[in-house]
Design a protein around this motif. Structure first.
Motif, PDB file in Angstrom:
ATOM      1  N   ASP A  15      -2.591  -6.881  -5.240  1.00 40.01           N
ATOM      2  CA  ASP A  15      -2.004  -5.561  -5.457  1.00 40.01           C
ATOM      3  C   ASP A  15      -2.253  -5.128  -6.894  1.00 40.01           C
ATOM      4  OD1 ASP A  15       0.341  -6.262  -7.211  1.00 40.01           O
ATOM      5  OD2 ASP A  15       0.975  -7.361  -5.439  1.00 40.01           O
ATOM      6  N   SER A  38       2.543  -1.173   7.358  1.00 43.17           N
ATOM      7  CA  SER A  38       1.415  -2.058   7.062  1.00 43.17           C
ATOM      8  C   SER A  38       1.766  -3.531   7.222  1.00 43.17           C
ATOM      9  CB  SER A  38       0.913  -1.803   5.640  1.00 43.17           C
ATOM     10  OG  SER A  38       0.311  -0.538   5.563  1.00 43.17           O
ATOM     11  N   THR A  56       5.313  -7.654   2.555  1.00 43.13           N
ATOM     12  CA  THR A  56       6.559  -6.922   2.287  1.00 43.13           C
ATOM     13  C   THR A  56       6.785  -6.789   0.794  1.00 43.13           C
ATOM     14  OG1 THR A  56       7.538  -7.633   4.371  1.00 43.13           O
ATOM     15  CG2 THR A  56       9.060  -6.929   2.633  1.00 43.13           C
ATOM     16  N   ASP A 109      -2.484   0.474   3.468  1.00 44.48           N
ATOM     17  CA  ASP A 109      -1.684   1.429   2.703  1.00 44.48           C
ATOM     18  C   ASP A 109      -0.358   0.774   2.365  1.00 44.48           C
ATOM     19  OD1 ASP A 109      -3.545   3.503   2.792  1.00 44.48           O
ATOM     20  OD2 ASP A 109      -2.831   4.161   4.767  1.00 44.48           O
ATOM     21  N   ARG A 110       0.198   1.132   1.227  1.00 51.60           N
ATOM     22  CA  ARG A 110       1.472   0.550   0.792  1.00 51.60           C
ATOM     23  C   ARG A 110       2.632   1.303   1.451  1.00 51.60           C
ATOM     24  NH1 ARG A 110       5.238   0.770  -3.400  1.00 51.60           N
ATOM     25  NH2 ARG A 110       4.297   2.688  -4.107  1.00 51.60           N
ATOM     26  N   VAL A 111       2.767   1.077   2.760  1.00 50.58           N
ATOM     27  CA  VAL A 111       3.849   1.659   3.562  1.00 50.58           C
ATOM     28  C   VAL A 111       4.425   0.547   4.437  1.00 50.58           C
ATOM     29  CG1 VAL A 111       2.881   3.997   3.568  1.00 50.58           C
ATOM     30  CG2 VAL A 111       2.252   2.401   5.383  1.00 50.58           C
ATOM     31  N   PRO A 112       5.686   0.661   4.841  1.00 52.79           N
ATOM     32  CA  PRO A 112       6.311  -0.410   5.632  1.00 52.79           C
ATOM     33  C   PRO A 112       5.546  -0.774   6.907  1.00 52.79           C
ATOM     34  CG  PRO A 112       7.997   1.087   4.829  1.00 52.79           C
ATOM     35  CD  PRO A 112       6.672   1.702   4.477  1.00 52.79           C
ATOM     36  N   VAL A 154       4.545  -4.100  -0.524  1.00 53.28           N
ATOM     37  CA  VAL A 154       5.027  -2.762  -0.168  1.00 53.28           C
ATOM     38  C   VAL A 154       6.223  -2.369  -1.038  1.00 53.28           C
ATOM     39  CG1 VAL A 154       6.167  -1.423   1.658  1.00 53.28           C
ATOM     40  CG2 VAL A 154       4.139  -2.789   2.186  1.00 53.28           C
TER      41      VAL A 154
END
Length: 186
Positions: free
Chosen positions: A93, A31, A64, A26-29, A67
């Motif tokens: 991505d 990750s 990073t 998931d594109r969250v920190p 994200v």
């Protein structure tokens, strides 16, 4: 948890028969830490401890970037073993905006990630895909690609041949003689 797939399947091989592992995040920190864990597990499984730190740092920087700078809800990290001492890292991505290597100012918080990737990789690049991009890097253990005999900044140089050793001793003796002569003439 930020990982989409919970169990890792280590049986993957790429089209060339090389071991690989791939996982969607998931594109969250959070990750980024999960992507680092993927590297830790892969490097241990492949017995590639000599390159593990470099691969982990490069994956961390590329994850990073995914994200912070991409769109949509996910990104993918793929690791391919290129031999006993090298790994190909791929981060996919959904953004078509290509990353740019910039010189970050001393007071800037962001902008150093690709410089680290550039410094730690043998080579790296990006491939535009119909739905986004792939940022990739080839990372090898230091001894796998650094020319022998080059000193690290905090090490004394290695003089590998007798001739270079003789020249070095001669230069040191001349310098010591000049210092001694200078001290006597005062």
């Amino acid at each position: 948890m930020a990982t989409r797939a919970r169990a890792r399947d280590w049986a993957y091989e790429d089209e060339a028969g090389r071991p690989m592992v791939t996982e969607c995040f998931d594109r969250v920190p959070e990750s980024v830490a999960e992507a680092r864990r993927l590297v830790t597990e892969a490097m241990a499984k492949w017995q590639m401890e000599a390159v593990a730190d470099r691969v982990e740092l490069v994956v961390s920087e590329l994850a990073t970037n995914a994200v912070l700078h991409t769109r949509r809800e996910a990104f993918r990290v793929t690791l391919r073993r290129l031999g006993d001492h090298a790994v190909r890292i791929e981060v996919y991505d959904f953004s078509r905006t290509m990353p740019t290597l910039i010189a970050a100012g001393a007071h800037q918080v962001h902008g150093r990630g690709l410089a680290l990737v550039d410094a730690l990789s043998q080579r790296w690049g990006t491939d535009r895909l119909p739905w986004g991009k792939r940022v990739w890097a080839h990372v090898a253990a230091p001894t796998a690609y650094e020319p022998p005999g080059l000193a690290q900044p905090d090490e004394a140089p290695i003089w590998a041949t007798r001739k270079s050793q003789a020249v070095y001793v001669g230069v040191v003796l001349v310098a010591m003689g000049a210092l001694a002569y200078g001290m006597r003439s005062r």
